[in-house]
Design a protein around this motif. Structure first.
Motif: not given
Length: 532
Positions: A96-125
């Protein structure tokens, strides 16, 4: 994101070059901006997510899966991104979800090292397994799908019905997500005008001289030069901007600040980068490797491994484009041009005089310097044409050396080879005749057929005696083992290897199932080649 994931999945499983091109063209045609531009950047290795490192991925998995079980899974699959994508625990599997490559890339480019694990976990989940694979390939930066930057540019050329050399000339003035490039290729905008200076010019390549090719050619129509064992480079200087490119257009200027200080001209020259002194010694490729791919080069390394360019062509002099002139005319410009440069950093490649192909063949087989790997043969009347036209330029390399070596270690491959042990370390005998031991002398992962790969893979599985992560040690003694006939282009002394030697371009020439391991070559065979 699903379209990009499907593209990666199909590229991994597609061996055909033409089919890979068509897959990329179809994706560029169907995907919107900026997704297709970001996909292109990912394919050529031009996307970077500094906050996400492999160590973070392993840490996330250690929280979700027994480390030993994950280690076994990784060993079986052979690819970190693919393993995590398959075993990642998620309830809805992205339904039921549809991720866009542009959205994924934007989140990963903007994330800090301290928050990277949380953001990546949310994307993979919130992703399906195929999307997780694509996301993890993006963040690790190691696609390994059989697509080079050159092939991706060819796909762009096919997509827009443009010559690939036209795209290559623009390339270093463009940036992801390449919206202006795609607009031009689709015919909705004018050709982009690069703002950068000192751009790369697509190089002219040679074709291998076949066994009978020279019999159809007139010797007097061709010039010959020695083929030196360095790397092909293009030095470009334009309006105070100086760059040096590899033959594929990678900017390698930063690794050679000492050479770039000697670039005082305005123009474009083509040649071979070597270590040594143009008037004295020319060092081995192993010495040149001490300078390659370094972000910073100390004064000590610069002094120990000085570099120079042996120039053999000129593409531009000032604002004058010389590529349309014949080779003999360009050489006149080249000699005058290089005569004004620092002789410690630049010299002109010398011609090899010959009257017949038999005479040149003899010189090719017995060159006057160990760093020469053959001859280049060029038509006097050839213009400088990007790509690999058949006929104007030939490379006539020395016959490869061969030795019989014993398989010692095997490692899983990547992509379509991830289920096979396809990367091999082999060795030769050393020590006393009555108690010899194998010492590794090289690695190879090509030179065999798909059927032979299956045979070697079965041998590895049946004869494994130890494991080191993804690497298997196989039975290799005086009575049991598999012998490879290994072909290689050259040999250098090496202090980094126990054997003391390093092979250039080793490949599996054939499998010697018939040969007992005790009859494989000894290290003295390779040492005698070095001495010669």
């Amino acid at each position: 994101m699903r379209a990009f994931a499907e593209l990666l999945d199909r590229l991994v499983l597609t061996p055909s070059r033409n089919r890979k091109l068509q897959l990329m063209v179809d994706y560029f045609r169907a995907a919107p901006d900026p997704d297709r531009g970001l996909a292109l950047a990912a394919l050529i290795g031009d996307l970077d997510f500094p906050a996400v490192k492999p160590a973070l991925l392993r840490a996330l998995m250690s929280e979700r899966m027994d480390p030993v079980l994950f280690g076994y899974s990784y060993d079986y699959v052979g690819d970190l991104a693919e393993t995590i994508s398959l075993v990642w625990p998620t309830g809805d599997d992205g339904a039921g979800t549809e991720l866009r490559l542009a959205d994924v890339a934007a989140r990963l480019m903007a994330v800090s090292r301290s928050d990277a694990g949380k953001v990546l976990t949310d994307l993979l989940d919130h992703s399906a397994a195929s999307e997780r694979f694509a996301i993890l390939k993006l963040v690790t930066g190691t696609l390994r799908i059989g697509v080079s930057a050159r092939l991706a540019k060819q796909a762009l050329a096919d997509f827009g019905s443009k010559p690939v050399n036209e795209i290559e000339e623009l390339w270093h003035g463009l940036h992801a997500p390449y919206a202006d490039l795609f607009a031009w290729l689709e015919g909705t905008a004018d050709k982009p005008v690069p703002q950068a200076q000192a751009l790369f010019r697509p190089v002219m390549l040679s074709t291998p001289m076949g066994d009978t090719d020279h019999t159809k050619l007139e010797p007097s129509d061709y010039a010959a030069e020695w083929k030196w064992d360095g790397i092909r480079v293009q030095v470009v200087a334009n309006n105070g901007t100086y760059r040096m490119y590899s033959r594929t257009g990678d900017d390698i200027s930063g690794s050679f600040p000492d050479l770039m200080q000697a670039v005082t001209f305005d123009g474009v020259i083509d040649g071979e980068l070597l270590v040594g002194d143009p008037q004295g010694r020319t060092a081995t490729f192993s010495d040149l490797q001490q300078r390659l791919n370094r972000k910073s080069v100390s004064p000590k390394v610069q002094a120990e491994f000085p570099v120079f360019v042996r120039v053999y062509d000129i593409l531009q002099r000032g604002e004058e484009d010389l590529r349309g002139l014949t080779f003999v005319e360009r050489r006149k410009h080249l000699k005058a041009f290089v005569s004004t440069l620092d002789p410690a950093r630049f010299d002109v490649s010398r011609f090899v005089s010959f009257d017949s192909w038999a005479q040149l063949d003899e010189m090719r087989k017995h060159p006057p310097h160990p760093i020469i790997e053959g001859v280049m043969v060029k038509r006097w009347d050839s213009t400088y044409v990007p790509g690999r036209p058949k006929g104007p330029w030939f490379k006539w390399k020395r016959d490869p050396y061969t030795v019989d070596a014993v398989l010692m270690y095997a490692q899983r491959g990547h992509g379509k080879r991830s289920s096979f042990y396809s990367d091999y370390t082999f060795g030769v005998w050393s020590g006393p005749e009555d108690a010899p031991e194998l010492v590794p002398v090289g690695k190879a992962y090509f030179g065999f057929t798909d059927e032979e790969l299956k045979q070697i893979d079965k041998f590895v599985r049946d004869n494994t005696i130890d494991r080191f992560g993804p690497v298997r040690s196989v039975r290799a003694d005086r009575t049991t083992g598999l012998v490879f006939e290994v072909a290689f282009e050259g040999l250098n002394r090496s202090t980094r290897h126990k054997s003391g030697v390093a092979m250039r371009f080793p490949r599996i020439n054939r499998l010697r199932w018939d040969k007992p391991t005790a009859e494989a070559d000894r290290i003295e065979t390779l040492q005698s080649m070095l001495d010669a």
